[in-house]
Structures are given as C-alpha cells and as structure tokens.
Design an enzyme around this catalytic site. Sequence first.
Site, PDB file in Angstrom:
ATOM      1  N   TYR A  74      -5.872  -2.089 -19.926  1.00  0.00           N
ATOM      2  CA  TYR A  74      -6.411  -2.280 -18.572  1.00  0.00           C
ATOM      3  C   TYR A  74      -5.951  -3.609 -17.973  1.00  0.00           C
ATOM      4  CZ  TYR A  74      -9.739  -2.113 -14.725  1.00  0.00           C
ATOM      5  OH  TYR A  74     -10.295  -2.071 -13.475  1.00  0.00           O
ATOM      6  N   PHE A 126       9.184   0.232  10.120  1.00  0.00           N
ATOM      7  CA  PHE A 126       9.205   1.610   9.638  1.00  0.00           C
ATOM      8  C   PHE A 126       7.873   2.246  10.064  1.00  0.00           C
ATOM      9  CE2 PHE A 126       8.662   4.875   6.312  1.00  0.00           C
ATOM     10  CZ  PHE A 126       9.714   5.662   6.704  1.00  0.00           C
ATOM     11  N   ASP A 127       7.775   3.571  10.020  1.00  0.00           N
ATOM     12  CA  ASP A 127       6.550   4.201  10.556  1.00  0.00           C
ATOM     13  C   ASP A 127       5.278   3.717   9.851  1.00  0.00           C
ATOM     14  OD1 ASP A 127       7.045   5.641   8.221  1.00  0.00           O
ATOM     15  OD2 ASP A 127       6.845   7.617   9.126  1.00  0.00           O
ATOM     16  N   ASP A 216      10.616  -6.451   4.169  1.00  0.00           N
ATOM     17  CA  ASP A 216      10.283  -5.097   3.741  1.00  0.00           C
ATOM     18  C   ASP A 216      11.538  -4.676   2.969  1.00  0.00           C
ATOM     19  OD1 ASP A 216       9.888  -2.423   3.447  1.00  0.00           O
ATOM     20  OD2 ASP A 216       9.334  -2.026   5.525  1.00  0.00           O
ATOM     21  N   ALA A 218      12.556  -2.410   0.665  1.00  0.00           N
ATOM     22  CA  ALA A 218      12.704  -1.116  -0.011  1.00  0.00           C
ATOM     23  C   ALA A 218      14.135  -0.860  -0.485  1.00  0.00           C
ATOM     24  CB  ALA A 218      12.256   0.007   0.924  1.00  0.00           C
ATOM     25  N   LYS A 259      12.444   3.419  -3.703  1.00  0.00           N
ATOM     26  CA  LYS A 259      13.841   3.504  -3.257  1.00  0.00           C
ATOM     27  C   LYS A 259      14.687   2.707  -4.265  1.00  0.00           C
ATOM     28  CE  LYS A 259      11.413   4.388   0.661  1.00  0.00           C
ATOM     29  NZ  LYS A 259       9.945   4.367   0.697  1.00  0.00           N
ATOM     30  N   HIS A 451       3.627  13.006  12.460  1.00  0.00           N
ATOM     31  CA  HIS A 451       4.682  13.920  12.002  1.00  0.00           C
ATOM     32  C   HIS A 451       4.392  14.526  10.631  1.00  0.00           C
ATOM     33  CE1 HIS A 451       5.521   9.841  10.699  1.00  0.00           C
ATOM     34  NE2 HIS A 451       6.183  10.336   9.672  1.00  0.00           N
TER      35      HIS A 451
HETATM   36  C1  LIG Z   1      11.594   0.541   5.100  1.00  0.00           C
HETATM   37  C2  LIG Z   1      10.392   1.194   4.506  1.00  0.00           C
HETATM   38  N1  LIG Z   1       9.247   0.513   4.401  1.00  0.00           N
HETATM   39  C3  LIG Z   1       8.142   1.064   3.867  1.00  0.00           C
HETATM   40  C4  LIG Z   1       8.125   2.362   3.422  1.00  0.00           C
HETATM   41  C5  LIG Z   1       6.848   2.951   2.873  1.00  0.00           C
HETATM   42  O1  LIG Z   1       6.927   3.102   1.518  1.00  0.00           O
HETATM   43  P1  LIG Z   1       6.083   4.226   0.696  1.00  0.00           P
HETATM   44  O2  LIG Z   1       6.588   5.545   1.130  1.00  0.00           O
HETATM   45  O3  LIG Z   1       6.390   3.896  -0.723  1.00  0.00           O
HETATM   46  O4  LIG Z   1       4.643   4.036   1.022  1.00  0.00           O
HETATM   47  C6  LIG Z   1       9.290   3.113   3.513  1.00  0.00           C
HETATM   48  C7  LIG Z   1       9.294   4.520   3.045  1.00  0.00           C
HETATM   49  O5  LIG Z   1      10.127   5.318   3.316  1.00  0.00           O
HETATM   50  C8  LIG Z   1      10.450   2.519   4.081  1.00  0.00           C
HETATM   51  O6  LIG Z   1      11.594   3.201   4.211  1.00  0.00           O
END
Ligand SMILES: Cc1ncc(COP(=O)(O)O)c(C=O)c1O
Length: 470
Positions: A74, A126-127, A216, A218, A259, A451
């Site tokens: 844990y 990003f969204d 960010d 990713a 990613k 979406h």
């Molecule tokens: C640039 C970027 N930031 C954040 C995220 C969100 O990550 P997660 O899907 O792991 O929550 C994504 C996901 O596609 C992304 O492409």
Amino acid sequence: MKNDRQPAEPFRIKSIEPISLLNREEREKKLIEANYNIFKLDAADVYIDLLTDSGTGAMSAQQWSALMRGDESYAGASSFRKFEKTVQEIFRKRYVVPCHQGRSAEHMMFSTVVKKGSYIINNTHFDTTRANTIHAGGIPVDLPCPESDSSEPLPFKGNMDVVRLEQFVHKHGIEKIAMVMMTVTNNSIGGQPVSMSNIHEVYQICKRNSIPFFYDSARFAENCYFIKRDEPGYGDKSIREIAAEMFDACDGVLMSAKKDGLANIGGLIALSNEELYRRIADLMIIVEGFPTYGGLAGRDLEVLATGLEEVMNFDYLDFRVKQVAYLGRQIKQAGMPIVEPTGGHAVFVDAGLLLPHIPPDQFPGLALTVEFYREGGVRVVEMGSLMFGGIDPFTGEKSLARHELLRLALPRRVYTNSHYDYVAESAKRIVANKNSLAGYKIVRQPPLLRHFTCDLAPLKPEKVKEKQKQ
Ligand SMILES: Cc1ncc(COP(=O)(O)O)c(C=O)c1O
C-alpha cells in the site's frame, strides 16, 4: 540526421490478437445502435481502431516481465521508488505523484492552483485540460502561434504565440494567471511539435513574471524527436539530452503516460515546489489513493518505469514518426487534404476542406468518421466542432472549432503498414462518394466533453443539396 528512408518495424511480433471485419449490413446496424457516436461502438466490431493512441499501444517483452516485479504494498512500494527515480531522472523534478491517467493529474493540479476566474494559458488546450480548467472555475486561453493556421508544411506549428502571451500577461496581470502550459506535441492542432527556442522564450516570460510554467507532456519523446530532426543545433544530441534541456526549462509536468509512457494506463505529476506537492498529495489521499500509488497498481508503475525509458529509443521514434508520415502520404494520395507536415502520433484530415457542403455546425468531421466505419470498419475520431464547439460557458453563445478535423491516431507498435494501406483504400472509396455525404445533428448531449457520450442523427441529404445551391 536526415534519412527519409521508411524503416521497417524495429521489433519482431511475439504475440498476436485476431481482428475481423463485419459485413457492410452489420456495420450499418452497429452505427444505428451507437446513435452514430463511434465511442459507443464495441471494439470487437471495429476492424482497425485508430480512435486514439492513448493506452492502446503494445507492451514490450521487458514491460510484460516488469509486470511480475510489481510490488503491491500500500505505501512505499519498491515499484513506486523505481518509478519515482525514473521520473526524477527524465523530468528533472524532485517530487513525483503517480496518477491513474492524464485527466486525473489535471484535475488534481487545477483544483489546487486555479482560483475562480483565473486563467490557464496553453499553446492549445486538449479537450480534457480545457474541461478540467473550466471544472475548477478557471478560464482556458489558447495562444497558438500564427503559423498553426498556415497550410504550409512548416516545422514547429505547435508553438505558442509569445507576442500574444506578453500582451495577455500585460493586460490581465500576473495575479489572474494560474499557470502557463505547453502541450508537447500540440495534439489539438494536428500533433504539431513545439521548438526548443519557443519553449525557452515562454519559460523566460513566465520566470520574469513569476508565473508557473508546466508541460502537458503526453508526447514529450515524439516532440524531442522533431527538435532533433528539425531544429538547428540539436541534430547531434540524444533524445534524453533534449528531454533534459526541455524539462530543465519548466516548473513542472503533467503527463498522460498512456502515450509516451508506452503503457495502457497511467499518468503523473512531477514538480519542484514542495508546498504545492504537499497540497496535491493531501488531495490525492482523499480522491485517488496513497501518494505512492496514485490510483495505480504496483505493476503499472513498473511498466511505466520501463516504458518511459523505452520511448526515448531513437530507432523506435524514427520508425514511429515515419510511419505516421507514411499513412499521411497514403491518405493524401487517396484525395483527402491533410494537415502538413504530419505530426508524431496521428494524421489529421481537413474534413471542412473535403466536405465544404457540410457546414461546421453539421459536423463534417463526424460525417467522415461515420463513413470510415461504414466503408471499412475503421474507427477514427472527429476533432472539430463536435469535440471543441458547443455552448461557450462564459458567453452563452454557440462556439465552433477553429478547424473541422478528423484524426487517425496510430496506436504505438500495434499496426503494420499493410493495415494502413487498407485504411487508405477505404479513404479512396469515401472520396469517390464525398458529394453524397450529409451532416449530423446532436439529439442528446452532456454539458462538458459532449463528444464522448452524445447521441447523433443524420440529416437528410436534401439539406445538402439546398446548401450546395446557396
Ligand atoms: C495532450 C493531452 N493531454 C491530456 C490528455 C488526457 O489524458 P488521459 O486520456 O490519460 O486522461 C490527452 C489524451 O489524449 C492528451 O492528448
């Protein structure tokens, strides 16, 4: 490092997963059952799945064996210590918080630093970063560079507009800016990379004004590859050295490790501010779990520690970026206009340009998305006004995306070029029929990130003809 030859996969395939294609009638039925929202299709009903590159990659033999080393204690598990050390070395920050995916890192960070009405500035949100900023009471601001709108194949279209950043800081004052974020690579505008010089410029502005600067990150390794390939002075540096320079120029990192973590689940926050770390760790205990596992299993942390190292392998990145370019060329030859140059993880089709008879509020990107499934059982995703538009929460007005795109994301180490040839074949057939495609309307939607779950219905083709006459 210029070598344009298409390399073969720098790996052998050890384990396979069968896929099969439903017939056209069955696919039509599945579309109706899913209310034309491809997120609602069962994966088993998809032949080639290019919905996302997130969490869909294949693990290496090293990662599969790392799973067995998972320490599921844990608190203070050895798997966490390994993960922590790897993250500290790559991202060069003292404090490391594992998270179960990117958006949980965003939620944790933004609900800690965002005050009601404060801004988060991004090259392009990003969204999920946009939604989490709004959810925390903040205002997302996008400042992409002017070249991001150009149809020229320029090298670093993902950059932030530093002139507008300076103006914004001057106009609104530093107290109202919670943080500046750089998304590497810039997913929402076509997976385009950010240059090291842009990163340094933005970091200097942030430092001068005492504004926290985060990534960010990713797709940080893919971004480093582009810097090595296209930015003068970096050709002889290793991906690890470029990453070190990049992460030395920031206060912290949020990452969806699904990613460039080469893992099926996971995320992280890495930062140097101890006080901020403590606040995030306290919140984590309430919502996710103890800060040494962060909603993940010990075995996930092992896989991530291995994946974060593997992703910086040059041969892997060279193959990956060239495979994206390969698909891009095929799609373009099939007659679909694409965002150029192709980025690091996906091919983006300009659906607005291909289907000018479908207005943005009837979602040309979705029309193409549906058609890819209908035509070939291929799942792709709309990245236009369905994903980024809607009712603006601040003005109450209807907003549209800057571009009506469609994304074909390439899962890491999963499909071969013959799969992508098949996708391009489907694209060709769609182009041959493009004038018969009609738009869609939303019949049900949630308030944020619509979406994913909204229901849609096709508009009558008559409407298309009327539009063409106007
Ligand atoms: C640039 C970027 N930031 C954040 C995220 C969100 O990550 P997660 O899907 O792991 O929550 C994504 C996901 O596609 C992304 O492409």
